[in-house]
Structure formats: C-alpha cells, structure tokens
Design a protein around this motif. Sequence first.
Motif, PDB file in Angstrom:
ATOM      1  N   GLU A  30       0.789  -1.208  -0.082  1.00 33.58           N
ATOM      2  CA  GLU A  30      -0.071   0.090   0.092  1.00 33.58           C
ATOM      3  C   GLU A  30       0.785   1.304   0.214  1.00 33.58           C
ATOM      4  O   GLU A  30       0.596   2.296  -0.565  1.00 33.58           O
TER       5      GLU A  30
ATOM      6  N   ALA B 218       2.167   1.947  -3.543  1.00 35.71           N
ATOM      7  CA  ALA B 218       1.361   2.119  -4.445  1.00 35.71           C
ATOM      8  C   ALA B 218       0.647   3.585  -3.958  1.00 35.71           C
ATOM      9  O   ALA B 218      -0.216   4.044  -4.919  1.00 35.71           O
ATOM     10  N   GLY B 219       0.662   3.991  -2.828  1.00 36.48           N
ATOM     11  CA  GLY B 219      -0.035   5.072  -2.305  1.00 36.48           C
ATOM     12  C   GLY B 219      -1.475   4.815  -2.301  1.00 36.48           C
ATOM     13  O   GLY B 219      -2.243   5.950  -2.525  1.00 36.48           O
ATOM     14  N   ASN B 220      -1.795   3.680  -2.189  1.00 38.66           N
ATOM     15  CA  ASN B 220      -3.492   3.599  -1.771  1.00 38.66           C
ATOM     16  C   ASN B 220      -3.619   2.959  -0.467  1.00 38.66           C
ATOM     17  O   ASN B 220      -2.818   2.903   0.271  1.00 38.66           O
ATOM     18  N   VAL B 221      -4.723   2.453  -0.103  1.00 37.75           N
ATOM     19  CA  VAL B 221      -5.157   1.786   1.233  1.00 37.75           C
ATOM     20  C   VAL B 221      -5.922   0.604   1.201  1.00 37.75           C
ATOM     21  O   VAL B 221      -6.660   0.379   0.147  1.00 37.75           O
ATOM     22  N   SER B 222      -5.756  -0.450   2.045  1.00 35.88           N
ATOM     23  CA  SER B 222      -6.243  -1.424   2.073  1.00 35.88           C
ATOM     24  C   SER B 222      -7.422  -1.199   3.182  1.00 35.88           C
ATOM     25  O   SER B 222      -7.215  -1.011   4.359  1.00 35.88           O
TER      26      SER B 222
ATOM     27  N   THR C 113      -9.201  -2.710  -1.805  1.00 36.40           N
ATOM     28  CA  THR C 113      -8.074  -1.765  -2.392  1.00 36.40           C
ATOM     29  C   THR C 113      -8.773  -0.571  -2.667  1.00 36.40           C
ATOM     30  O   THR C 113      -9.545  -0.613  -3.671  1.00 36.40           O
ATOM     31  N   MET C 114      -8.356   0.704  -2.214  1.00 41.75           N
ATOM     32  CA  MET C 114      -8.999   1.796  -2.700  1.00 41.75           C
ATOM     33  C   MET C 114      -7.994   3.158  -2.838  1.00 41.75           C
ATOM     34  O   MET C 114      -7.005   3.074  -2.124  1.00 41.75           O
ATOM     35  N   GLU C 115      -7.980   3.950  -3.625  1.00 47.35           N
ATOM     36  CA  GLU C 115      -7.456   5.293  -3.506  1.00 47.35           C
ATOM     37  C   GLU C 115      -7.493   6.076  -2.461  1.00 47.35           C
ATOM     38  O   GLU C 115      -8.859   5.793  -1.891  1.00 47.35           O
ATOM     39  N   VAL C 116      -6.609   6.594  -1.844  1.00 47.06           N
ATOM     40  CA  VAL C 116      -6.849   7.558  -0.511  1.00 47.06           C
ATOM     41  C   VAL C 116      -7.950   8.462  -0.815  1.00 47.06           C
ATOM     42  O   VAL C 116      -8.956   8.449   0.059  1.00 47.06           O
ATOM     43  N   ASP C 117      -7.866   9.259  -1.838  1.00 47.13           N
ATOM     44  CA  ASP C 117      -9.291  10.272  -2.074  1.00 47.13           C
ATOM     45  C   ASP C 117     -10.460   9.683  -2.120  1.00 47.13           C
ATOM     46  O   ASP C 117     -11.318  10.157  -1.735  1.00 47.13           O
ATOM     47  N   GLU C 118     -10.379   8.386  -2.803  1.00 45.05           N
ATOM     48  CA  GLU C 118     -11.646   7.599  -3.123  1.00 45.05           C
ATOM     49  C   GLU C 118     -12.459   7.397  -1.813  1.00 45.05           C
ATOM     50  O   GLU C 118     -13.639   7.521  -1.379  1.00 45.05           O
TER      51      GLU C 118
END
Length: 594
Positions: free
Chosen positions: A558, A561-565, A575-580
């Motif tokens: 994570e 990739a700069g995202n979050v689980s 798994t999503m984008e942070v802003d999403e």
Amino acid sequence: MKIIYKDGHVDECPQDQELHVIRHTAAHVMAQAIKRLYPEADFAFGPATENGFYYDVDLGDTKLTDEDLANIEKEMHKITKENLAIKPFILPRAEAVKLMEERHENYKVEHMADLADETEFSFFQQGEYVDMCIGPHLTYTKALKAFKITQQSGAYWKNDKENRMLTRINGVAFHNQEELDAWEKEQQEARERDHRKIGKEMGLFMTDDLVGRGLPMFLPAGYTVWQELENYIKEKERARGYLHVMTPCIGTVNLYKTSGHWDHYRENMFPAMEMEGESYVLRPMNCPHHMMIYANRPHSYRDLPMRIGEIAHDFRYESSGTLKGIERGRHFCQNDAHLFCTPEQIKSEVADVCNLIFETYKDFNITDYRCVLSLRDPADKKKYHDDDAMWNHAENALREVLTELGIHFTEEIGEAAFYGPKLDVNVKPAVGAEYTLSTCQLDFCLPAKFHLTYVDKDGTEKTPVVLHRAILGSLDRFMAYLIEETKGKFPTWLAPVQVKVLPVSEKTLEYSEAITEKLVEAGVRVALDDDNQKIGYKIRAAQQVDRVPYMLVLGAKEAEAGNVSVRDRKGETTTMEVDEFIAKVTSEIKNRSL
C-alpha cells in the motif's frame, strides 16, 4: 393442564392463565425449598410476574451466595420429584392468624391485620409447607416441569424504605424445558447486547459508587456519541423553528409547589437543600423553568406557537434496584421541549411533533414501536390534578387529533402525566421489554397554574396550551437503545472512532501517519494504532472491541502504491485510492448514512 382452586375444585386451566399458574406454583415450591434449607426464614410476598416469579424473604443476617441459590434450585427439583399433592384449605380469621403465628410467619400475620375486612383466609399446602394464598395452583409439584432461579436483590417490606430490607429471590418457569432453553438463549443474547457490558468494552461511560449510584459519567468516546446525537436533534428542531435555551439544574421548592410537582412527584425527587432561608431541589423535569421563560415577557397570538427546546440535565431519585447503566439513572439529559400554542394550533403542533418522531425513527431505522394514548385513572385523585372538566377536554382533544392524523394507537388508563394525557411511543428493543422513547403531552393545567397569557386577535387575554414533548426521550436512554440494537457497531457518523489506521510494521508507520493526517484534515475521527503488536491483534482489537467501521491495513504494498487496504466490520477488504476512500467516508458522515 389441571389446576386446583382455593375451594378445592379441580379444572382445566384457561390457556391464557397457564404461565401465571405455573409461575405462582414455582414461587411456592421455591419457598418450600428455602424453608427446608433455612428453617428460620420468614416469608413476605411471593407472586407470579409477567416474566417469572419471586419471593421476598427475611433471612435474618444470612447473606446468600450464588452457590446458595444453586442449592435452593436443587432442592426445588427434589420437591418436584417428590410429587407432593397441592391441597387448599380455608380457615376463619382467628384460626388463620393462630396457624401463621405457630409457624412464625410474622409478615403473613401483619398482612392479615392489614386485610381487616376479611373474615377467612385460604391456604395451600404441599408436604410440610403451608402458604397463605388465593391460588389457583398446579395439582402436584411434579407438574412443574421447567424452572430456574435467576438472581437475588433487596426489597423493602411493603415497598416502604422505612421498613426492613428483605431478600428478593427471582426465578423463571415455563411449560417445558424447550421453552426454558429458548429463554436462556434469549438471555445470552441480552448479555451480549447489554449496553453496560458493551459500554465498558468500548470505553463509552462509567459509574463509580464514590460518585454515586445511578450517576453515569461519559468518557471521551461516549461523549462523542452523545454530542453527535445532540447535534442531530437540535438541527432537526432548529429547522422547525425551535428556540434553544439553557436553564439551571435546581429550582426552589416554591417553583415545584406552583407547578404541582411537589405534591404529585416529591417521592421521586432528591431531598430539599436549605440555603439562606430558601429551599432548593435538584430538578426532576424542566417544564417549570420553561413556564417561567414564557412568562418573562408579554405575548401576542402572533408569537405563537413558541417552541422552547433544551437538552436539560435532570435528577430523579430512582430506587437502587431499578438503576440500569445509562438506560435508567438518577441523572440524565432530556431532549425536552415545550410548545406554547393557541387551542386552534393544537392539531398542527401535535402533527408536527408526530412527524418529527417518525422522521427520526426512520433516520435510525427504528421500526418496532407502538403508539399509546396514556390517560388518567379518574378514581385516583391523589396522583392526578383534580379537574374533571379539564381532563375530559384534554383527553378528547388529544384522542381526536391522533385519530384525524391517522395514527393507530391503543389507550391505557392510569399512565398519564399528573397534569395531562399524553402520546407515548414505546419501542421494542432487540431484547427485553418495551419502554417509552418519545412522548407528546397535552397540558391545559400548568399554563393556568403559572398564570401564562397571550393577547388574542380580539384584544382579550387568554391562556395558552402547552405541549410537552421529547423525541429522543433522554439522550442517555436513546444511546443505550442504540448500543443494544447495534451491539456497539454504530453507523459511521455516530462511531466514536470512524477510521483506525493500522500499520503492518514500523516500516509503514510514516506512511500511516501521513494517511492519518489527511483523514484528520477531512474532518474524520481517526486513530492511529502504532503499538508494537502483530497486525492480527490490531485488527481484532479494532473490529471486535472498538467496533470501528473502517480499518486501513497499511503494508509495504500500500505504501509503495500510495493507496489503502480498507477492511470493514464484516471482515471484507477492498483496495482503494486514498481520496476515493476519504470521499466515501465523509459522504457517509455528512449524510448520516446507516
């Protein structure tokens, strides 16, 4: 099912009375078991109740333990296996008193003295045990199939705190073991949902005897939920033209003498405090204060309706046996309001209150409830303000309005407030008996007592009508209801912690801190778990103890990739984008999504 009446005749038990007779018989069997184990026991009352049975008994200085209760239950099973015949007999007063005196049943003797008009008394006997009772009962002890002793507590003789404290032993009884097993399963569910248990696990509130029984203290997490509920209902009220005020938690005794509460409600109030020649009491309700706010200046019909609201701190001296966490305490905060209106505005104001109640229930997905029109008991001149014309007018007015609004309701005698009839909305919680959350009371009495007036269109002075209403009831009880309905799994907007950030290891701590900061900036209640624990432990703590709606499990993948689980309370991971993710959470919070 055969039962025997006090005159000795045996008949089939009416189906709707079967549980009552079973539980009444169980109380006698329990008393016999107690008497065998504690020969000096002196018995008071032992009735069947809606949910089981109990017996109040004087055991002297003996204090029962859980092991003692288990032994009493074991002795009850022995008595049922003995299959003792249950036989009634009747004695004239003198012989009845003599019998009870010989058996050292002092409370029974006193009770007979209270029944001065009775010339004879009925008794039921099984084996060596004799109890004064009107019956009916099962014919043999073996017919009692399924029972359990549940708890003990204290109870004053004749419910008078000036009398001796007795030991109350409670139990339940059913037709068969299957019904008892189902009840025990329900009790297990109740224990799992108990707001006191969940409140402790989640750190929502606490009590301490040093502060005082029935005086809960909200901890940071619990007060967060409390504040969200306050903001929610005040927002609803402001949109309907309510004016919020703040009034003192005490008032003079004279204030409550004027309102009538001193005569009708004093036993539920804390004792008066004397200061500088004046007597003050902690307030049990807020209407007298709000009456004085209305009386503060002259009013015209153009001012009405005037809707005064307050999240008000109130104090009632509830008996210790009725206290239950934040569901029933000696201090609580009412979502209270008083609506001052003309007689012509009653219908529209009641309609608006009902709409607010049902809109609120929809917002919280409350579907299991019923409406009750609570009326006075005309024969009870002590409890209710004595004005037949006023009562008839008020009851007919409220009944007519509810009927015109198409609200289905039942009527219950003797449940009104002392000053007027009311609509009670009773909810059926996930476990346990129903209780009242919301209420709307119609009052022609207090405005007259406080000499409240307004100038009508024709220039004459008239007395306004007041609606007393509470939508959430008390915030404390409403919160207890939500805890037990959701098992502490609040919707995101209410949750004390809305997101918990869980770094898999120290290597992703810096990334986790950056994500936490972004969530804080977005107005999300977020906590970073930076303890040096395995990720499985962190997930279990967040999901099962804190009941957090969303967990962000952040590992090397994570961070790279700069995202979050994202893991929710069901254990599902996405798994999503942070802003999403931030947009999703903030939308749920803004819309108060369930």
